[in-house]
Design a protein around this motif. Structure first.
Motif, short mmCIF file in Angstrom:
data_model
loop_
_atom_site.label_atom_id
_atom_site.label_comp_id
_atom_site.label_asym_id
_atom_site.label_seq_id
_atom_site.Cartn_x
_atom_site.Cartn_y
_atom_site.Cartn_z
N LEU A 44 4.05 -4.17 -11.16
CA LEU A 44 5.10 -4.68 -10.28
C LEU A 44 5.72 -3.58 -9.42
O LEU A 44 6.52 -3.86 -8.53
CB LEU A 44 6.19 -5.38 -11.08
CG LEU A 44 5.81 -6.76 -11.65
CD1 LEU A 44 6.91 -7.30 -12.54
CD2 LEU A 44 5.48 -7.75 -10.54
N SER A 45 5.32 -2.33 -9.65
CA SER A 45 5.78 -1.23 -8.81
C SER A 45 5.10 -1.23 -7.44
O SER A 45 5.61 -0.64 -6.50
CB SER A 45 5.52 0.12 -9.49
OG SER A 45 6.20 0.23 -10.72
N TYR A 46 3.93 -1.90 -7.37
CA TYR A 46 3.19 -1.87 -6.11
C TYR A 46 2.70 -3.25 -5.64
O TYR A 46 1.94 -3.35 -4.68
CB TYR A 46 2.02 -0.90 -6.18
CG TYR A 46 1.04 -1.13 -7.32
CD1 TYR A 46 0.04 -2.07 -7.22
CD2 TYR A 46 1.13 -0.37 -8.49
CE1 TYR A 46 -0.86 -2.27 -8.25
CE2 TYR A 46 0.24 -0.56 -9.53
CZ TYR A 46 -0.76 -1.51 -9.42
OH TYR A 46 -1.64 -1.71 -10.44
N MET A 47 3.13 -4.31 -6.31
CA MET A 47 2.74 -5.65 -5.88
C MET A 47 3.84 -6.62 -6.27
O MET A 47 4.72 -6.32 -7.07
CB MET A 47 1.40 -6.06 -6.48
CG MET A 47 1.37 -6.18 -7.99
SD MET A 47 2.00 -7.76 -8.64
CE MET A 47 1.32 -7.72 -10.29
N SER A 48 3.75 -7.85 -5.70
CA SER A 48 4.73 -8.88 -6.01
C SER A 48 4.11 -10.26 -5.88
O SER A 48 3.44 -10.54 -4.88
CB SER A 48 5.92 -8.76 -5.06
OG SER A 48 6.89 -9.75 -5.33
N PRO A 49 4.29 -11.14 -6.87
CA PRO A 49 3.82 -12.52 -6.73
C PRO A 49 4.56 -13.23 -5.60
O PRO A 49 5.77 -13.06 -5.44
CB PRO A 49 4.17 -13.15 -8.09
CG PRO A 49 4.30 -11.99 -9.03
CD PRO A 49 4.87 -10.88 -8.20
N ALA A 56 0.49 4.07 -2.85
CA ALA A 56 0.19 5.46 -2.50
C ALA A 56 1.15 6.44 -3.17
O ALA A 56 0.81 7.60 -3.41
CB ALA A 56 0.26 5.64 -0.98
N GLU A 57 2.34 5.96 -3.50
CA GLU A 57 3.34 6.81 -4.14
C GLU A 57 3.20 6.84 -5.66
O GLU A 57 3.36 7.88 -6.29
CB GLU A 57 4.75 6.30 -3.77
CG GLU A 57 5.14 6.57 -2.34
CD GLU A 57 5.34 8.05 -2.07
OE1 GLU A 57 5.94 8.75 -2.92
OE2 GLU A 57 4.89 8.52 -1.01
N CYS A 58 2.90 5.67 -6.26
CA CYS A 58 2.92 5.60 -7.73
C CYS A 58 1.54 5.53 -8.37
O CYS A 58 1.38 5.85 -9.54
CB CYS A 58 3.77 4.42 -8.19
SG CYS A 58 3.12 2.80 -7.72
N GLY A 59 0.51 5.06 -7.63
CA GLY A 59 -0.84 5.00 -8.17
C GLY A 59 -1.07 3.80 -9.08
O GLY A 59 -0.13 3.12 -9.51
N VAL A 60 -2.33 3.56 -9.41
CA VAL A 60 -2.70 2.38 -10.19
C VAL A 60 -2.28 2.47 -11.64
O VAL A 60 -2.31 1.46 -12.36
CB VAL A 60 -4.22 2.12 -10.13
CG1 VAL A 60 -4.67 1.80 -8.71
CG2 VAL A 60 -5.00 3.32 -10.69
N MET A 61 -1.87 3.64 -12.12
CA MET A 61 -1.44 3.78 -13.50
C MET A 61 0.01 3.35 -13.70
O MET A 61 0.50 3.28 -14.83
CB MET A 61 -1.62 5.22 -13.97
CG MET A 61 -3.04 5.73 -13.92
SD MET A 61 -4.17 4.79 -14.98
CE MET A 61 -3.60 5.32 -16.59
N ALA A 62 0.71 3.04 -12.63
CA ALA A 62 2.10 2.62 -12.71
C ALA A 62 2.18 1.17 -13.21
O ALA A 62 1.17 0.45 -13.25
CB ALA A 62 2.77 2.74 -11.35
N PRO A 73 0.81 -1.24 0.00
CA PRO A 73 0.00 0.00 0.00
C PRO A 73 0.83 1.27 0.00
O PRO A 73 0.46 2.26 -0.64
CB PRO A 73 -0.82 -0.13 1.29
CG PRO A 73 -0.87 -1.59 1.58
CD PRO A 73 0.44 -2.14 1.11
N GLU A 74 1.98 1.23 0.68
CA GLU A 74 2.81 2.42 0.74
C GLU A 74 3.40 2.75 -0.65
O GLU A 74 3.56 3.93 -1.01
CB GLU A 74 3.94 2.25 1.77
CG GLU A 74 4.99 1.22 1.43
CD GLU A 74 4.59 -0.23 1.65
OE1 GLU A 74 5.43 -1.11 1.41
OE2 GLU A 74 3.43 -0.48 2.06
N LYS A 75 3.68 1.73 -1.44
CA LYS A 75 4.18 1.95 -2.80
C LYS A 75 3.05 2.42 -3.72
O LYS A 75 3.23 3.30 -4.56
CB LYS A 75 4.83 0.68 -3.34
CG LYS A 75 6.10 0.27 -2.60
CD LYS A 75 6.70 -0.98 -3.22
CE LYS A 75 7.96 -1.40 -2.48
NZ LYS A 75 8.57 -2.62 -3.07
#
Length: 304
Positions: free
Chosen positions: A241-246, A232-238, A228-230
């Motif tokens: 893999l900038s905000y999640m990881s398998p 919040a920084e980059c948004g869903v348009m990023a 969530p902290e990532k």
């Protein structure tokens, strides 16, 4: 339900070594990776534990006998290309190989192929639906003539820059499931459902099981961890893999108790396949084996 694994994580193992390992751990089934031999283009693709284009009766008998001797069933033959690739030569080559996987699935008596619907990343949804309507009926009609079902995974294939902005697989949401099933009303056409892709897209991965229960041909067990902290920084348009990881099952945000409970509600008694794409367990073959063992041990709490 039978607890299995997709063999694509076992790059470098031959067919016999792959069967030996998953049998030793206790897996009941395997979704066998069947990419064209020696033609890997991305992570986890290019793995080929069965060469479908070189399959003959002698090899078929060996494949089936070896699996049976080790108490392992083949749940599906797996090949996940972009069948709507904008490069027509590349598209046609991938579709040709898909036909060979369909033939092999029939020959082996597996009668299930897991794949992607494909997508032209830079074209609109509406334009891609027209491509689906053009490309897929002959494939499904051929598969039906062979008694083979095709299960499409709901992975957007939207991770890297070359897949931006639309990804390489249109089959990603309930809205698109409905539209594509309307375009392709084939009994042998269904879903290989992976809940992790609904997590990072912020969709309900439980409700969908009830609506599309008859179309659930195969299930993937893969987890995803959101940051969530990532986000919040980059948004869903990023890039996602900038905000999640398998992650391995149990190490991410999928509620496996609820997910498997819903599968039992809808009466799903088919094959499941753990899909391992956790970079934390890829430093060595020993790490990969450990990831297979940990995933098996965790999901045995729910699939017995």
């Amino acid at each position: 339900m039978k607890l299995g694994i997709i063999s694509s994580i076992m790059d470098g193992w031959n067919y016999e070594e792959m069967i030996d390992e998953i049998s030793r751990i206790g897996y009941e089934s395997v979704e066998v990776a069947c990419w064209p031999v020696g033609k890997g283009e991305r992570r986890y693709a290019g793995v080929s534990h069965i060469d479908t284009e070189g399959l003959d009766e002698e090899k078929k008998d060996h494949i089936l006998r070896y699996a049976k001797e080790h108490n392992v069933e083949i749940s599906a033959l797996a090949y996940y290309p972009n069948t709507l690739d904008p490069d027509i030569e590349k598209r046609e080559a991938q579709i040709r190989h898909l036909y060979s996987v369909i033939d092999a699935s029939h020959m082996l008596g597996v009668n299930l192929v897991t794949s992607f619907i494909g997508r032209i990343p830079y074209k609109t949804v509406e334009e891609n639906l027209k491509e689906v309507e053009k490309v897929w009926p002959p494939i499904l009609e051929y598969a039906r003539s062979k008694g083979v079902r095709i299960a499409i995974e709901n992975c957007p294939m939207l991770f890297s820059k070359d897949e931006w902005p639309g990804g390489q697989n249109l089959f990603t949401s309930p809205v698109l499931f409905r539209k594509i099933f309307e375009i392709l009303p084939y009994d042998n056409f269904g879903i290989n459902f992976d809940p992790s892709h609904f997590v990072w897209q912020q969709m309900d991965y439980i409700k969908v099981l009830y609506e599309f229960a008859p179309k659930m041909f195969h299930i993937h067990f893969k987890d995803i961890k959101m940051y969530p902290e990532k986000l919040a920084e980059c948004g869903v348009m990023a890039y996602p893999l900038s905000y999640m990881s398998p992650k391995l099952p149990g190490l991410g945000d999928v509620r496996w108790d609820r997910f498997v409970s819903a599968l039992t509600d809808i009466g799903y008694d088919g094959y499941t396949a753990i899909e391992i794409e956790d970079k934390a367990f890829e430093k060595s073959r020993q790490d990969i084996v450990k990831s297979m063992e940990l995933s098996y041990r965790y999901l045995r709490n729910y699939v017995i």
